[in-house]
Design a protein around this motif. Structure first.
Motif, PDB file in Angstrom:
ATOM      1  N   ASN A   1       0.867  -1.214   0.029  1.00  0.00           N
ATOM      2  CA  ASN A   1      -0.013  -0.020   0.169  1.00  0.00           C
ATOM      3  C   ASN A   1       0.991   1.284  -0.031  1.00  0.00           C
ATOM      4  O   ASN A   1       2.059   1.318   0.239  1.00  0.00           O
ATOM      5  CB  ASN A   1      -1.093  -0.199   1.170  1.00  0.00           C
ATOM      6  CG  ASN A   1      -0.435   0.174   2.386  1.00  0.00           C
ATOM      7  OD1 ASN A   1       0.653   0.718   2.836  1.00  0.00           O
ATOM      8  ND2 ASN A   1      -0.733  -0.591   3.441  1.00  0.00           N
ATOM      9  N   PRO A   2       0.318   2.486  -0.296  1.00  0.00           N
ATOM     10  CA  PRO A   2       0.959   3.619  -0.362  1.00  0.00           C
ATOM     11  C   PRO A   2       2.078   3.914   0.908  1.00  0.00           C
ATOM     12  O   PRO A   2       3.112   4.131   0.572  1.00  0.00           O
ATOM     13  CB  PRO A   2       0.068   4.767  -0.692  1.00  0.00           C
ATOM     14  CG  PRO A   2      -1.248   4.098  -1.271  1.00  0.00           C
ATOM     15  CD  PRO A   2      -1.150   2.764  -0.489  1.00  0.00           C
TER      16      PRO A   2
ATOM     17  N   GLU B   1       9.336   2.412   2.892  1.00  0.00           N
ATOM     18  CA  GLU B   1      10.094   1.712   1.992  1.00  0.00           C
ATOM     19  C   GLU B   1      11.282   2.828   1.177  1.00  0.00           C
ATOM     20  O   GLU B   1      12.461   2.777   1.510  1.00  0.00           O
ATOM     21  CB  GLU B   1       9.887   0.820   1.192  1.00  0.00           C
ATOM     22  CG  GLU B   1      10.969   0.057   0.197  1.00  0.00           C
ATOM     23  CD  GLU B   1      10.118  -1.063  -0.853  1.00  0.00           C
ATOM     24  OE1 GLU B   1       9.856  -1.944  -0.384  1.00  0.00           O
ATOM     25  OE2 GLU B   1      10.316  -0.857  -2.013  1.00  0.00           O
ATOM     26  N   LEU B   2      10.490   3.766   0.671  1.00  0.00           N
ATOM     27  CA  LEU B   2      11.537   4.935   0.073  1.00  0.00           C
ATOM     28  C   LEU B   2      12.152   5.492   1.192  1.00  0.00           C
ATOM     29  O   LEU B   2      13.306   5.946   0.840  1.00  0.00           O
ATOM     30  CB  LEU B   2      10.551   5.857  -0.656  1.00  0.00           C
ATOM     31  CG  LEU B   2      11.206   6.941  -1.222  1.00  0.00           C
ATOM     32  CD1 LEU B   2      12.138   6.758  -2.448  1.00  0.00           C
ATOM     33  CD2 LEU B   2      10.067   7.906  -1.879  1.00  0.00           C
ATOM     34  N   ARG B   3      11.498   5.798   2.301  1.00  0.00           N
ATOM     35  CA  ARG B   3      12.264   6.603   3.218  1.00  0.00           C
ATOM     36  C   ARG B   3      13.470   5.832   3.670  1.00  0.00           C
ATOM     37  O   ARG B   3      14.501   6.359   3.811  1.00  0.00           O
ATOM     38  CB  ARG B   3      11.351   6.755   4.369  1.00  0.00           C
ATOM     39  CG  ARG B   3      12.008   8.002   5.305  1.00  0.00           C
ATOM     40  CD  ARG B   3      11.088   7.986   6.596  1.00  0.00           C
ATOM     41  NE  ARG B   3      11.294   9.333   7.374  1.00  0.00           N
ATOM     42  CZ  ARG B   3      12.612   9.515   7.992  1.00  0.00           C
ATOM     43  NH1 ARG B   3      13.440   8.693   7.933  1.00  0.00           N
ATOM     44  NH2 ARG B   3      12.759  10.769   8.705  1.00  0.00           N
TER      45      ARG B   3
ATOM     46  N   TYR C   1       3.925   7.501  -5.867  1.00  0.00           N
ATOM     47  CA  TYR C   1       2.830   8.284  -5.039  1.00  0.00           C
ATOM     48  C   TYR C   1       2.953   9.692  -4.774  1.00  0.00           C
ATOM     49  O   TYR C   1       2.424  10.526  -4.648  1.00  0.00           O
ATOM     50  CB  TYR C   1       2.690   7.499  -3.713  1.00  0.00           C
ATOM     51  CG  TYR C   1       2.017   6.135  -3.850  1.00  0.00           C
ATOM     52  CD1 TYR C   1       0.698   5.875  -4.447  1.00  0.00           C
ATOM     53  CD2 TYR C   1       2.548   4.956  -3.858  1.00  0.00           C
ATOM     54  CE1 TYR C   1       0.173   4.646  -4.655  1.00  0.00           C
ATOM     55  CE2 TYR C   1       2.090   3.779  -3.890  1.00  0.00           C
ATOM     56  CZ  TYR C   1       0.716   3.639  -4.323  1.00  0.00           C
ATOM     57  OH  TYR C   1       0.373   2.594  -4.530  1.00  0.00           O
ATOM     58  N   LEU C   2       4.476   9.957  -4.443  1.00  0.00           N
ATOM     59  CA  LEU C   2       4.918  11.052  -3.985  1.00  0.00           C
ATOM     60  C   LEU C   2       6.277  11.591  -5.048  1.00  0.00           C
ATOM     61  O   LEU C   2       7.281  11.105  -4.859  1.00  0.00           O
ATOM     62  CB  LEU C   2       5.409  11.089  -2.641  1.00  0.00           C
ATOM     63  CG  LEU C   2       5.660  12.395  -1.973  1.00  0.00           C
ATOM     64  CD1 LEU C   2       4.253  13.303  -1.569  1.00  0.00           C
ATOM     65  CD2 LEU C   2       6.042  11.983  -0.455  1.00  0.00           C
TER      66      LEU C   2
ATOM     67  N   GLY D   1       4.338  13.162   3.509  1.00  0.00           N
ATOM     68  CA  GLY D   1       3.510  12.324   2.636  1.00  0.00           C
ATOM     69  C   GLY D   1       2.851  11.137   3.739  1.00  0.00           C
ATOM     70  O   GLY D   1       1.747  10.968   3.570  1.00  0.00           O
ATOM     71  N   LEU D   2       3.575  10.695   4.465  1.00  0.00           N
ATOM     72  CA  LEU D   2       3.139   9.830   5.409  1.00  0.00           C
ATOM     73  C   LEU D   2       2.219  10.445   6.556  1.00  0.00           C
ATOM     74  O   LEU D   2       1.270   9.589   6.897  1.00  0.00           O
ATOM     75  CB  LEU D   2       4.517   9.361   6.359  1.00  0.00           C
ATOM     76  CG  LEU D   2       5.588   8.213   5.327  1.00  0.00           C
ATOM     77  CD1 LEU D   2       6.691   7.965   6.339  1.00  0.00           C
ATOM     78  CD2 LEU D   2       4.668   6.951   5.220  1.00  0.00           C
ATOM     79  N   ALA D   3       2.285  11.379   6.818  1.00  0.00           N
ATOM     80  CA  ALA D   3       1.484  11.965   7.867  1.00  0.00           C
ATOM     81  C   ALA D   3       0.115  12.411   7.314  1.00  0.00           C
ATOM     82  O   ALA D   3      -0.746  12.596   7.875  1.00  0.00           O
ATOM     83  CB  ALA D   3       2.148  13.154   8.534  1.00  0.00           C
TER      84      ALA D   3
END
Ligand code: SF4
Length: 293
Positions: free
Chosen positions: A226-227, A233-235, A257-258, A278-280
């Motif tokens: 999921n996003p 993972e990107l972080r 996504y971002l 983006g996570l928040a």
């Protein structure tokens, strides 16, 4: 079909949007990656030089001031050095302002060429190669039938860069699914750190019908992340990047996504902050409806 019409699907890196796209091969000589459908319906072949030359002559009549050229298709560096030299010479002859020729390459294409061959190609303006690392984790690479280990891809990138050919490396988020996400991020960062590429991009896996990975997904053997998991993972990947020199990093592909972008290492903290935002706040993310078609 006209002999001067590009056969099959045309793909090129976003940064080659303004380049003259010159088809020199048909399809991809590997054509086995589990997630890729691009050339499923294109039989691999080498385009006859006379046809390539015809395209160059035609393009030079319309726009003799072309400065950038991208050689298609999927891994055109698989051509012999002699053939590539012939094409590069022809381009140079017809485009006096030519600055850079780009190409997709896989590890095998680079490793089978000698340092001298790569230097010769560089001297004839082959200035950038694009390689899909996809993952720095060998278990994932093997499962995806990438045809090379992470170590081979590190060797290949370094070898090309030793010949002063810039390399642009592509990592595919989500390729390890949830089960291997952590290891995918860490191992990919390790491989990239050993490569020190000039350009780096992260794309997000899109599952396409017709691929063997899609079949696994339909059978319940592969999960789409999921996003939030993709961003985490990107972080983790970005957090662990320790490249030397300057590396332009982007996630601006339509699959992501971002979209973030900056120069490493200087912009790392700023880009991590964008990911955290983006996570928040999921309203900052692009829609996910096309993740599995
Ligand atoms: S090497 Fe690239 S073009 Fe060829 S099958 Fe793999 S992903 Fe597709």
């Amino acid at each position: 079909m006209s002999e001067r019409q590009h056969q099959g699907i045309v793909i090129r890196p976003p940064s080659e949007a303004g380049s003259f796209l010159l088809q020199v091969t048909y399809g991809c000589s590997h054509n086995r990656c589990a997630f890729c459908i691009t050339y499923n319906y294109t039989k691999f072949g080498v385009r006859k030089f006379e046809k390539v030359k015809g395209d160059i002559e035609l393009a030079s009549r319309y726009n003799p001031s072309i400065r950038r050229v991208f050689l298609c298709d999927g891994d055109a560096l698989c051509l012999s050095t002699d053939e590539l030299e012939r094409i590069l010479d022809c381009l140079d002859e017809h485009f006096p302002a030519l600055e850079r020729v780009g190409i997709y390459a896989n590890a095998r294409d680079i490793l089978t060429k000698s340092p001298e061959e790569l230097a010769t190609l560089r001297s004839k303006k082959l200035g950038i190669g694009y390689i899909g690392l996809e993952s720095g984790n060998d278990e994932i690479l093997e499962g995806m039938r990438k045809g090379a280990t992470a170590r081979e891809m590190v060797q290949a990138v370094r070898k090309a860069q030793d010949a002063f050919i810039d390399m642009s490396v592509i990592v595919l988020l989500g390729l390890g699914s949830n089960a291997m996400s952590h290891q995918h991020a860490l191992d990919s960062a390790t491989a990239v750190n050993q490569m020190n590429p000039r350009y780096l991009s992260a794309l997000t896996l899109m599952l396409l019908p017709g691929t063997s990975l899609y079949q696994k997904y339909r059978k319940g053997e592969f999960e789409i992340m999921n996003p939030t998991s993709i961003l985490e993972e990107l972080r983790l990947f970005l957090e662990n990047l320790e490249v030397e020199g300057e590396c332009t990093f982007r996630t601006n592909h339509a699959s992501n996504y971002l979209p973030i972008g900056g120069t490493l290492p200087g912009d790392k903290e700023r880009m991590l902050e964008v990911i955290d935002r983006g996570l928040a706040d999921s309203s900052l993310l692009r829609p996910e409806s096309f993740r599995a078609l």
